[in-house]
Design a protein around this motif. Structure first.
Motif, PDB file in Angstrom:
ATOM      1  N   ILE A   1       0.839  -1.202   0.000  1.00  0.00           N
ATOM      2  CA  ILE A   1       0.000   0.000   0.000  1.00  0.00           C
ATOM      3  C   ILE A   1       0.876   1.255   0.000  1.00  0.00           C
ATOM      4  CG2 ILE A   1      -1.767   1.283   1.265  1.00  0.00           C
ATOM      5  CD1 ILE A   1      -2.631  -1.355  -0.175  1.00  0.00           C
ATOM      6  N   GLU A   2       1.977   1.196   0.704  1.00  0.00           N
ATOM      7  CA  GLU A   2       2.906   2.329   0.710  1.00  0.00           C
ATOM      8  C   GLU A   2       3.415   2.621  -0.701  1.00  0.00           C
ATOM      9  OE1 GLU A   2       7.274   3.496   2.662  1.00  0.00           O
ATOM     10  OE2 GLU A   2       6.181   1.738   3.370  1.00  0.00           O
ATOM     11  N   GLU A   3       3.777   1.571  -1.442  1.00  0.00           N
ATOM     12  CA  GLU A   3       4.247   1.765  -2.808  1.00  0.00           C
ATOM     13  C   GLU A   3       3.130   2.288  -3.701  1.00  0.00           C
ATOM     14  OE1 GLU A   3       7.093  -0.793  -5.347  1.00  0.00           O
ATOM     15  OE2 GLU A   3       5.107  -1.558  -5.892  1.00  0.00           O
ATOM     16  N   LEU A   4       1.936   1.749  -3.579  1.00  0.00           N
ATOM     17  CA  LEU A   4       0.827   2.184  -4.425  1.00  0.00           C
ATOM     18  C   LEU A   4       0.478   3.648  -4.175  1.00  0.00           C
ATOM     19  CD1 LEU A   4      -1.549  -0.935  -4.276  1.00  0.00           C
ATOM     20  CD2 LEU A   4       0.155  -0.361  -6.005  1.00  0.00           C
ATOM     21  N   ARG A   5       0.528   4.072  -2.927  1.00  0.00           N
ATOM     22  CA  ARG A   5       0.246   5.474  -2.631  1.00  0.00           C
ATOM     23  C   ARG A   5       1.333   6.387  -3.184  1.00  0.00           C
ATOM     24  NH1 ARG A   5      -1.784   4.393   3.594  1.00  0.00           N
ATOM     25  NH2 ARG A   5      -3.963   3.920   3.063  1.00  0.00           N
ATOM     26  N   ALA A   6       2.591   5.955  -3.076  1.00  0.00           N
ATOM     27  CA  ALA A   6       3.696   6.786  -3.550  1.00  0.00           C
ATOM     28  C   ALA A   6       3.683   6.913  -5.072  1.00  0.00           C
ATOM     29  CB  ALA A   6       5.021   6.197  -3.077  1.00  0.00           C
ATOM     30  N   VAL A   7       3.354   5.814  -5.769  1.00  0.00           N
ATOM     31  CA  VAL A   7       3.420   5.811  -7.239  1.00  0.00           C
ATOM     32  C   VAL A   7       2.124   6.338  -7.856  1.00  0.00           C
ATOM     33  CG1 VAL A   7       3.691   4.369  -9.302  1.00  0.00           C
ATOM     34  CG2 VAL A   7       5.090   3.914  -7.271  1.00  0.00           C
ATOM     35  N   LEU A   8       0.992   5.922  -7.318  1.00  0.00           N
ATOM     36  CA  LEU A   8      -0.298   6.207  -7.962  1.00  0.00           C
ATOM     37  C   LEU A   8      -1.081   7.330  -7.287  1.00  0.00           C
ATOM     38  CD1 LEU A   8      -1.455   2.504  -8.515  1.00  0.00           C
ATOM     39  CD2 LEU A   8      -0.233   3.981 -10.121  1.00  0.00           C
ATOM     40  N   ASN A   9      -0.947   7.442  -5.988  1.00  0.00           N
ATOM     41  CA  ASN A   9      -1.670   8.486  -5.241  1.00  0.00           C
ATOM     42  C   ASN A   9      -3.172   8.465  -5.554  1.00  0.00           C
ATOM     43  OD1 ASN A   9      -1.908  10.622  -3.433  1.00  0.00           O
ATOM     44  ND2 ASN A   9      -1.619  12.175  -5.020  1.00  0.00           N
ATOM     45  N   GLY A  10      -3.727   7.248  -5.638  1.00  0.00           N
ATOM     46  CA  GLY A  10      -5.166   7.103  -5.805  1.00  0.00           C
ATOM     47  C   GLY A  10      -5.668   7.008  -7.227  1.00  0.00           C
ATOM     48  N   ARG A  11      -4.846   7.290  -8.212  1.00  0.00           N
ATOM     49  CA  ARG A  11      -5.310   7.196  -9.603  1.00  0.00           C
ATOM     50  C   ARG A  11      -5.149   5.767 -10.113  1.00  0.00           C
ATOM     51  NH1 ARG A  11      -0.886   6.650 -12.781  1.00  0.00           N
ATOM     52  NH2 ARG A  11       1.081   7.501 -11.997  1.00  0.00           N
ATOM     53  N   ASN A  12      -5.740   5.491 -11.263  1.00  0.00           N
ATOM     54  CA  ASN A  12      -5.613   4.173 -11.876  1.00  0.00           C
ATOM     55  C   ASN A  12      -4.188   3.922 -12.347  1.00  0.00           C
ATOM     56  OD1 ASN A  12      -8.301   3.300 -11.627  1.00  0.00           O
ATOM     57  ND2 ASN A  12      -8.909   4.392 -13.482  1.00  0.00           N
TER      58      ASN A  12
ATOM     59  N   ASP B   1       3.394   2.997 -15.458  1.00  0.00           N
ATOM     60  CA  ASP B   1       3.740   2.903 -14.034  1.00  0.00           C
ATOM     61  C   ASP B   1       4.497   1.619 -13.689  1.00  0.00           C
ATOM     62  OD1 ASP B   1       2.421   5.331 -13.214  1.00  0.00           O
ATOM     63  OD2 ASP B   1       0.506   4.263 -13.451  1.00  0.00           O
ATOM     64  N   LEU B   2       4.494   0.657 -14.567  1.00  0.00           N
ATOM     65  CA  LEU B   2       5.058  -0.653 -14.238  1.00  0.00           C
ATOM     66  C   LEU B   2       6.506  -0.602 -13.742  1.00  0.00           C
ATOM     67  CD1 LEU B   2       3.501  -2.847 -17.088  1.00  0.00           C
ATOM     68  CD2 LEU B   2       2.782  -2.693 -14.705  1.00  0.00           C
ATOM     69  N   PRO B   3       7.392   0.202 -14.341  1.00  0.00           N
ATOM     70  CA  PRO B   3       8.767   0.241 -13.831  1.00  0.00           C
ATOM     71  C   PRO B   3       8.878   0.717 -12.385  1.00  0.00           C
ATOM     72  CG  PRO B   3       8.668   1.169 -16.039  1.00  0.00           C
ATOM     73  CD  PRO B   3       7.253   0.986 -15.587  1.00  0.00           C
ATOM     74  N   GLN B   4       7.885   1.478 -11.900  1.00  0.00           N
ATOM     75  CA  GLN B   4       7.920   1.971 -10.524  1.00  0.00           C
ATOM     76  C   GLN B   4       7.221   1.031  -9.540  1.00  0.00           C
ATOM     77  OE1 GLN B   4       7.191   4.434 -13.150  1.00  0.00           O
ATOM     78  NE2 GLN B   4       9.423   4.565 -12.986  1.00  0.00           N
ATOM     79  N   LEU B   5       6.457   0.089 -10.046  1.00  0.00           N
ATOM     80  CA  LEU B   5       5.722  -0.830  -9.177  1.00  0.00           C
ATOM     81  C   LEU B   5       6.535  -2.101  -8.928  1.00  0.00           C
ATOM     82  CD1 LEU B   5       2.144  -0.373 -10.695  1.00  0.00           C
ATOM     83  CD2 LEU B   5       3.023   0.574  -8.547  1.00  0.00           C
ATOM     84  N   ARG B   6       7.740  -1.917  -8.422  1.00  0.00           N
ATOM     85  CA  ARG B   6       8.671  -3.038  -8.250  1.00  0.00           C
ATOM     86  C   ARG B   6       8.232  -3.989  -7.139  1.00  0.00           C
ATOM     87  NH1 ARG B   6      10.885  -3.800 -12.897  1.00  0.00           N
ATOM     88  NH2 ARG B   6      12.303  -2.172 -13.608  1.00  0.00           N
ATOM     89  N   TYR B   7       7.776  -3.437  -6.034  1.00  0.00           N
ATOM     90  CA  TYR B   7       7.362  -4.320  -4.940  1.00  0.00           C
ATOM     91  C   TYR B   7       6.079  -5.058  -5.311  1.00  0.00           C
ATOM     92  CZ  TYR B   7       6.837  -6.049  -0.190  1.00  0.00           C
ATOM     93  OH  TYR B   7       6.743  -6.870   0.916  1.00  0.00           O
ATOM     94  N   THR B   8       5.203  -4.393  -6.028  1.00  0.00           N
ATOM     95  CA  THR B   8       3.988  -5.053  -6.517  1.00  0.00           C
ATOM     96  C   THR B   8       4.369  -6.243  -7.399  1.00  0.00           C
ATOM     97  OG1 THR B   8       2.956  -2.862  -6.555  1.00  0.00           O
ATOM     98  CG2 THR B   8       1.768  -4.653  -7.633  1.00  0.00           C
ATOM     99  N   GLU B   9       5.331  -6.043  -8.287  1.00  0.00           N
ATOM    100  CA  GLU B   9       5.805  -7.137  -9.135  1.00  0.00           C
ATOM    101  C   GLU B   9       6.437  -8.248  -8.303  1.00  0.00           C
ATOM    102  OE1 GLU B   9       8.403  -7.522 -13.203  1.00  0.00           O
ATOM    103  OE2 GLU B   9       9.327  -6.446 -11.530  1.00  0.00           O
ATOM    104  N   ALA B  10       7.202  -7.865  -7.265  1.00  0.00           N
ATOM    105  CA  ALA B  10       7.843  -8.862  -6.404  1.00  0.00           C
ATOM    106  C   ALA B  10       6.807  -9.724  -5.692  1.00  0.00           C
ATOM    107  CB  ALA B  10       8.754  -8.173  -5.392  1.00  0.00           C
TER     108      ALA B  10
END
Length: 447
Positions: free
Chosen positions: A286-297, A302-311
Motif C-alpha cells: 500500500i505504501e508503494e501504491l500510494r507513492a506511485v499512484l496516489n489514488g489514480r488508476n 507505471d510498471l517500472p515503478q511498481l517493483r514491490y507489486t511485481e515482487a
C-alpha cells in the motif's frame, strides 16, 4: 514417504500399490518428498520408466536443450484434455506447434501487450465497483470473471454476456473435476464409455463450442480486422493456410481463452490469501501504491515503478504456481546427466517442489517478496523458477500475464483490503492447475 523408493535403479524398481496410492492422494507431498532422493528420482510404473527431475540443470536440459526430444506433453494430460483443448498450442507438437506459435506471436508482441493495459484496469474497476464495504465475497470467482472479460476483449475483441461466461466456467470446471477424478482412480474407465461424469464433460464442451463458433462467425461476417489474436487466425485462414481449419480456429481460441484467464485468476486468489496472512507485506504494498499512484488508476507507464507489486506477484507464483507440474514424454532414446532415457519415458518436473528448494530460496515456505528486489530472477538457474514453463514451450502469454497481475494487484488493493473470512477453510486442489478447492471467501474493506 521414506519408503517411496529404496533402490534408484529404475530399470527394475516399480512403485508398489501403497506408494502409488500415496502419490495419487498427495501429489504435492509426493513431489516435495521426491526431492529428498536427489537430483533425479527414477522408477517404473508398470512397464513405463519414469524420471522426476529436481535439479534445475537437468530441468533446463529437458525443457531447453533437448526441447525437440521432449516436445510431447504427458499421456494423462493429452488423453484427458484432448476433447476440450484439441490440437491447440497446449497439446500440439513438432512443426505444427511451431507454425501455430509463430502465427499467434504478433498478438503477444510487447507493443500489442502494452495496448491491453487500459482494458485490464477498466475491466477490474467495472467489477470492483460492485463490491460493498463489509461484504463477503468469493474473490476467486470474482477474479475469474475479471480475467475472462480481459481475455475476451484483448484476444478476441469481444464481450461475453453472463450466460456465455457461465458456460465457459462450467466447461472448465467440468474439465478440472474430470481430471481430478481420473487422476485419483486406480483403474481408468475408457473415454468412450458414456459414464455420467463423461457425459457432463461432453455437454459442457459442446456448450463452449457453441460460444466459440458463434464468436468466429460474428467476426467473420463483420469483415472487420482489429488486429486481435482472432483476427490473425482468420486472416491466415483467408490466405488459405492449410493448418487453419475451422476446427483449428476453435482449438486455438479455446487454448488461449482458457489458459489466459484461469491461471491469472488462480494467481490473484493466492495473492489475496498471502496478503491476508502477511499484514506487513500488505502495508509495504500500500505504501508503494500510494507513492506511485496516489489514488489514480495504474497504467503501463507505471510498471517500472511498481517493483514491490511485481515482487509480490513473483513470490506468489513461486509458492503457488498455477501450473504446478510439467510432464513430458521422450520421443527418442537420449540421456540426462548420464542416465539413459529410453524412448517413451515419462519425465516430470514440479514447479511446486522445485520452487521450494532451499538452495535457491532460503526459508522457502515463507512469503518473502523482498527476496526478488536485488535481481534474484537474473541470478537463478533457468530450471529453478519456471511458473510459465521453459524453452520452446514457454507460455506465449508470459508477458501478458505478468503485466496483468501487476496492474490488477495495484487496482484492487489500492481500493480494497481483503481479509480471509474467519474460520474459512482454504484447501489446495491440485488438478491441471492449482486451484483453491473451496474458492477464496474474503471480507472486503474499502480503503
Amino acid at each position: 514417504m521414506t519408503s517411496l523408493i529404496n533402490d534408484t535403479r529404475y530399470s527394475t524398481k516399480n512403485l508398489h500399490l501403497g506408494q502409488i496410492l500415496y502419490a495419487i492422494k498427495n501429489p504435492l507431498n509426493f513431489f516435495n518428498e521426491a526431492r529428498e532422493y536427489g537430483d533425479i528420482l527414477p522408477f517404473r510404473l508398470g512397464w513405463t520408466p519414469v524420471l522426476v527431475l529436481n535439479n534445475p540443470k537437468y530441468i533446463e536440459e529437458v525443457f531447453c536443450h533437448q526441447n525437440r526430444v521432449f516436445m510431447r506433453k504427458g499421456h494423462f494430460l493429452r488423453n484427458n484434455s484432448k476433447l476440450l483443448l484439441g490440437n491447440g498450442l497446449f497439446l500440439s507438437e513438432g512443426q505444427f506447434y511451431h507454425h501455430q506459435r509463430k502465427l499467434a506471436q504478433p498478438a503477444f508482441h510487447r507493443q500489442m501487450i502494452a495496448s491491453y493495459g487500459e482494458v485490464m484496469v477498466a475491466e477490474t474497476n467495472r467489477v470492483i465497483a460492485t463490491w460493498q464495504d463489509g461484504q463477503e465475497r468469493d474473490v476467486y470467482q470474482e477474479f475469474v470473471g475479471i480475467t475472462m472479460s480481459i481475455v475476451a476483449k484483448c484476444m478476441l475483441d469481444t464481450e461475453l454476456d453472463a450466460v456465455a461466461a457461465s458456460k465457459v466456467t462450467a466447461a472448465l470446471d467440468a474439465t478440472m473435476n474430470r481430471l481430478v477424478k481420473r487422476r485419483n482412480a486406480l483403474f481408468l474407465v475408457p473415454n468412450w464409455l458414456p459414464t455420467p461424469s463423461h457425459l457432463r464433460f461432453c455437454r459442457a464442451v459442446k456448450q463452449l463450442d457453441e460460444i466459440i463458433y458463434d464468436i468466429i462467425h460474428q467476426r467473420y461476417t463483420s469483415k472487420q480486422d482489429r488486429g486481435s489474436f482472432l483476427d490473425l487466425l482468420l486472416y491466415a485462414q483467408q490466405k488459405k493456410d492449410n493448418n487453419i481449419t475451422l476446427q483449428q480456429l476453435r482449438d486455438e481460441i479455446i487454448n488461449i481463452f482458457l489458459a489466459g484467464h484461469e491461471t491469472t485468476a488462480i494467481a490473484l486468489a493466492w495473492i489475496s490469501f498471502l496478503l491476508s496472512q502477511n499484514p506487513l507485506v500488505e502495508a509495504k504494498l500500500i505504501e508503494e501504491l500510494r507513492a506511485v499512484l496516489n489514488g489514480r488508476n495504474p497504467t503501463v507507464a507505471d510498471l517500472p515503478q511498481l517493483r514491490y507489486t511485481e515482487a509480490i506477484a513473483l513470490e506468489a507464483l513461486r509458492l503457488y504456481p498455477p501450473v504446478w507440474f510439467s510432464e513430458r514424454v521422450a520421443l527418442e532414446n537420449t540421456e540426462i546427466a548420464g542416465y539413459p532415457v529410453p524412448k517413451g519415458t515419462w519425465v516430470y518436473a514440479s514447479q511446486w517442489s522445485v520452487h521450494r528448494n532451499p538452495d535457491f530460496f532460503p526459508d522457502p515456505e515463507k512469503f518473502h517478496p523482498n527476496r526478488w528486489e536485488d535481481g534474484l530472477a537474473k541470478r537463478l538457474p533457468l530450471g529453478a523458477y519456471f511458473p510459465f514453463s521453459l524453452g520452446g514451450r514457454t507460455c506465449i502469454g508470459k508477458d501478458f500475464g505478468m503485466m496483468e497481475l501487476v496492474l490488477l494487484i495495484a487496482t484492487i488493493f489500492q481500493n480494497f483490503q481483503l481479509k480471509l473470512v474467519p474460520g474459512y477453510s482454504v484447501e489446495i486442489l491440485p488438478s491441471l492447475t492449482l486451484r483453491p478447492k473451496h474458492g477464496m471467501k474474503m471480507l472486503l474493506t474499502r480503503r
